[in-house]
Design a protein around this motif. Structure first.
Motif, short mmCIF file in Angstrom:
data_model
loop_
_atom_site.label_atom_id
_atom_site.label_comp_id
_atom_site.label_asym_id
_atom_site.label_seq_id
_atom_site.Cartn_x
_atom_site.Cartn_y
_atom_site.Cartn_z
N ASP A 264 79.57 166.89 -46.88
CA ASP A 264 79.12 165.76 -47.70
C ASP A 264 80.00 164.53 -47.49
O ASP A 264 80.19 163.73 -48.38
CB ASP A 264 79.13 166.15 -49.18
N ALA A 265 80.57 164.42 -46.28
CA ALA A 265 81.47 163.29 -46.03
C ALA A 265 80.94 162.40 -44.91
O ALA A 265 80.22 162.86 -44.02
CB ALA A 265 82.85 163.82 -45.64
N ALA A 266 81.30 161.13 -45.00
CA ALA A 266 81.10 160.21 -43.88
C ALA A 266 82.47 159.93 -43.29
O ALA A 266 83.48 160.06 -43.99
CB ALA A 266 80.47 158.91 -44.36
N VAL A 267 82.50 159.58 -42.01
CA VAL A 267 83.78 159.26 -41.37
C VAL A 267 83.86 157.77 -41.12
O VAL A 267 82.90 157.17 -40.62
CB VAL A 267 83.91 160.02 -40.02
N ILE A 268 84.97 157.16 -41.52
CA ILE A 268 85.23 155.78 -41.09
C ILE A 268 86.35 155.86 -40.08
O ILE A 268 87.45 156.32 -40.40
CB ILE A 268 85.61 154.85 -42.26
N ASN A 269 86.02 155.49 -38.85
CA ASN A 269 87.02 155.55 -37.79
C ASN A 269 87.39 154.12 -37.40
O ASN A 269 86.52 153.32 -37.10
CB ASN A 269 86.41 156.28 -36.58
N ILE A 270 88.68 153.80 -37.46
CA ILE A 270 89.09 152.48 -36.97
C ILE A 270 90.21 152.65 -35.95
O ILE A 270 91.29 153.14 -36.27
CB ILE A 270 89.54 151.53 -38.11
N SER A 271 89.87 152.32 -34.71
CA SER A 271 90.90 152.28 -33.65
C SER A 271 90.75 150.89 -33.03
O SER A 271 90.87 149.91 -33.74
CB SER A 271 90.73 153.44 -32.68
N THR A 272 90.48 150.77 -31.73
CA THR A 272 90.24 149.42 -31.20
C THR A 272 88.96 148.86 -31.83
O THR A 272 88.87 147.70 -32.21
CB THR A 272 90.11 149.45 -29.67
N SER A 273 87.93 149.73 -31.94
CA SER A 273 86.67 149.34 -32.58
C SER A 273 86.64 149.98 -33.98
O SER A 273 87.64 150.51 -34.44
CB SER A 273 85.51 149.83 -31.73
N ALA A 274 85.49 149.93 -34.63
CA ALA A 274 85.39 150.55 -35.97
C ALA A 274 83.98 151.11 -36.17
O ALA A 274 83.00 150.50 -35.71
CB ALA A 274 85.68 149.51 -37.04
N GLN A 275 83.88 152.26 -36.80
CA GLN A 275 82.57 152.86 -37.05
C GLN A 275 82.54 153.56 -38.40
O GLN A 275 83.56 154.08 -38.85
CB GLN A 275 82.22 153.95 -36.01
N VAL A 276 81.34 153.56 -39.02
CA VAL A 276 81.07 154.47 -40.14
C VAL A 276 79.99 155.41 -39.63
O VAL A 276 79.01 154.95 -39.03
CB VAL A 276 80.47 153.75 -41.37
N ALA A 277 80.16 156.71 -39.84
CA ALA A 277 79.19 157.66 -39.29
C ALA A 277 79.06 158.89 -40.17
O ALA A 277 80.02 159.28 -40.85
CB ALA A 277 79.63 158.09 -37.89
N PHE A 278 77.85 159.47 -40.18
CA PHE A 278 77.68 160.79 -40.80
C PHE A 278 76.63 161.57 -40.01
O PHE A 278 75.88 160.99 -39.21
CB PHE A 278 77.35 160.68 -42.30
N VAL A 279 76.59 162.88 -40.25
CA VAL A 279 75.73 163.75 -39.45
C VAL A 279 74.37 163.92 -40.10
O VAL A 279 74.26 164.01 -41.32
CB VAL A 279 76.40 165.15 -39.28
N THR A 280 73.33 163.97 -39.28
CA THR A 280 71.98 164.21 -39.78
C THR A 280 71.24 165.10 -38.78
O THR A 280 71.67 165.23 -37.63
CB THR A 280 71.22 162.88 -39.98
N ASN A 281 70.11 165.69 -39.24
CA ASN A 281 69.37 166.55 -38.31
C ASN A 281 68.20 165.86 -37.67
O ASN A 281 67.50 166.45 -36.85
CB ASN A 281 68.87 167.80 -39.05
#
Ligand SMILES: Nc1ncnc2c1ncn2[C@@H]1O[C@H](COP(=O)(O)OP(=O)(O)O)[C@@H](O)[C@H]1O
Ligand SMILES: O=C(CO)[C@@H](O)[C@H](O)[C@H](O)[C@H](O)COP(=O)(O)O
Length: 463
Positions: A264-281
């Protein structure tokens, strides 16, 4: 402590190479390291281009592997590699021989191109409008491998005629490790190039052929988790014959690393770029800025991928260094980073609003950043820096609104990538504006995710 069966994960990022060693008994990381690549080419072949020196990336990868204690390397049973998506590098098959002969000479430079990265903006709106529409739910933007080929074919055809292979940088590393004559690519990286249909896992061959695209260059594509081959010879005490999986996307691996137990989590990844992501079917409704990229086991990642992440802060730091030098003073870059990171935390009080979209966004490539509400008292370094940090989070929130996360059943956020753990302003802004609990993971997540994927797909080796 003794470790018997380890998995090596390698992440070839835009700014640094990271390695992680996963212990198959505890499924935890036992060692992590990163090395800056400093591979940016300062005079790319086009003013809007973004290119990296592939030899420097290889050397940093070697340097990073060299740092891993040899008693760990002796226990490595499988290797997973991931890296920056969308970008493309061309090479001649002789490049792989140079890798194994241990020498990158002046001759080597001639048999490998620069890496044209995901930040390459040379394929502008007018150029893209001339290209065929991909037969895929994914659009193809500038900086995507197939569009870079289209552009080079029209304006710098000699680049294409010099080489006979291509892939992402992580595909090239896997090809080198396994001494592959022709590269293989995972669906994750193929989809990141555009003109790839994820439903039947194939390139848009007919469509590309009718547009005179050199389809013979395209690598063959396999599912994530497939073995690409095995290590051609012993290196850094990792045994010859160690299995190497097909290279993956760094985004998918950062999610894989952080979402092992929670759904039930989303990931916010920030390195050189940035993304918000979660898994779906399933592939849902596409919005501006939200796309569906292949994940593992036929599932997808719903992703808001921003071109503005740590690179914006990097630019801010470089600007300040420039101002300081213009007035005849000196401060070194690390010290400046340190000071900015430790500015006091009462920054919420500022009335200054920064929209830090200095690199544009894929869905809006010609709209750039702005300052709002500048007063006679808020032009301090502290407020400017915190304005940039907060603005990055606000931009992610605009691309992936909180409501969208709640509708998908998301109840918490996991922060990954090297920027969030170091930056208390960004951390706080994520908590305040997404208004969901934030858990921050360690910084070598994608390398760990690549190792974790290789652990899962080769589990017979670890029984
Ligand atoms: N000395 C530093 N202190 C804090 N942050 C830094 C420092 N140097 C670089 N950064 C940030 O780290 C980002 C790169 O993070 P990294 O994890 O190495 O990226 P990638 O995974 O894309 O290779 C830079 O864009 C910058 O914002
Ligand atoms: O652009 C996307 C997805 O569309 C990014 O999520 C993707 O992960 C790319 O690899 C990054 O932009 C590069 O990653 P990083 O080097 O910034 O970690």
């Amino acid at each position: 402590m003794d470790f018997e069966k380890l998995i090596l994960g390698i992440d070839v990022g835009t700014s640094s190479v990271k390695v992680s060693l996963l212990d198959s008994r505890t499924v935890k990381s036992v060692y992590a390291k990163s090395v800056l690549t400093k591979a940016k080419i300062n005079n790319p072949s086009h003013e809007k281009g973004d290119e990296q020196d592939v030899i420097k990336i290889f050397k940093s990868t070697q340097e990073c592997l060299e740092l891993v204690p040899r008693h760990f390397m002796k226990e490595v049973k499988a290797i997973g590699v991931c890296g920056q998506m969308h970008g493309i590098v061309f090479w001649d098959e002789r490049f792989i021989r140079h890798f194994w002969s241990g020498e990158f000479s002046i001759e080597t430079k001639k048999i490998v191109s620069n890496l044209y990265t995901w930040q390459d903006a040379r394929a502008d709106k007018q150029f893209l409008a001339k290209l065929p529409r991909p037969h895929s739910h994914l659009k193809a933007h500038s900086g995507y491998g197939c569009n870079t080929i289209f552009w080079l074919q029209e304006y710098q055809p000699e680049i294409l005629s010099n080489y006979n292979r291509c892939g992402t940088i992580q595909d090239l590393i896997v090809s080198a490790f396994c001494n592959l004559k022709t590269p293989v690519m995972s669906t994750q990286n193929a989809a990141s190039w555009g003109y790839f249909d994820t439903t039947d896992c194939s390139w848009n061959i007919d469509l590309l052929q009718s547009a005179h695209f050199p389809v013979n260059l395209l690598p063959s594509v396999v599912q994530p988790g497939t073995n690409a081959g095995s290590l051609y010879n012993t290196i850094y005490d990792i045994a010859k014959g160690t299995v190497v999986d097909v290279a993956l996307g760094d985004l998918q691996c950062s999610v894989m690393a952080t979402l092992t137990s929670v759904k039930d989590a989303a990931v916010i990844n920030i390195s050189t770029s940035a993304q918000v992501a979660f898994v779906t079917n399933y592939i849902g409704q596409q919005h501006d800025g939200v796309e569906y990229f292949p994940y593992f086991d036929n599932s997808y990642l719903v992703v808001a991928a921003s071109l503005n992440g740590g690179n914006v802060l990097d630019c801010f730091v470089k600007s300040v260094l420039g101002w300081v030098s213009d007035i005849g003073l000196i401060i070194n870059e690390d010290e400046l980073w340190n000071r900015l990171m430790n500015l006091s935390s009462d920054e919420e009080a500022t009335s200054l609003v920064v929209n830090p979209i200095i690199f544009g966004e894929r869905h809006n490539p010609t709209v750039f950043g702005s300052f709002v509400n500048i007063t006679n008292s808020n032009m301090t370094l502290k407020e400017l820096f915190s304005g940039f940090c907060k603005g990055l989070v606000q931009n992610l929130l605009k691309m992936m609104p909180r409501e969208m996360l709640l509708e998908a059943g998301i109840q918490r956020i996991i922060g990954s990538g090297s920027v969030i753990p170091k930056n208390h302003i960004i951390k706080k802004e994520i908590e305040n504006s997404f208004n969901l609990p934030l858990y921050v993971e360690n910084t070598e997540d994608s390398a760990f995710g690549a190792a974790l994927s290789a652990f899962k797909t080769n589990n017979f080796l670890f029984i």
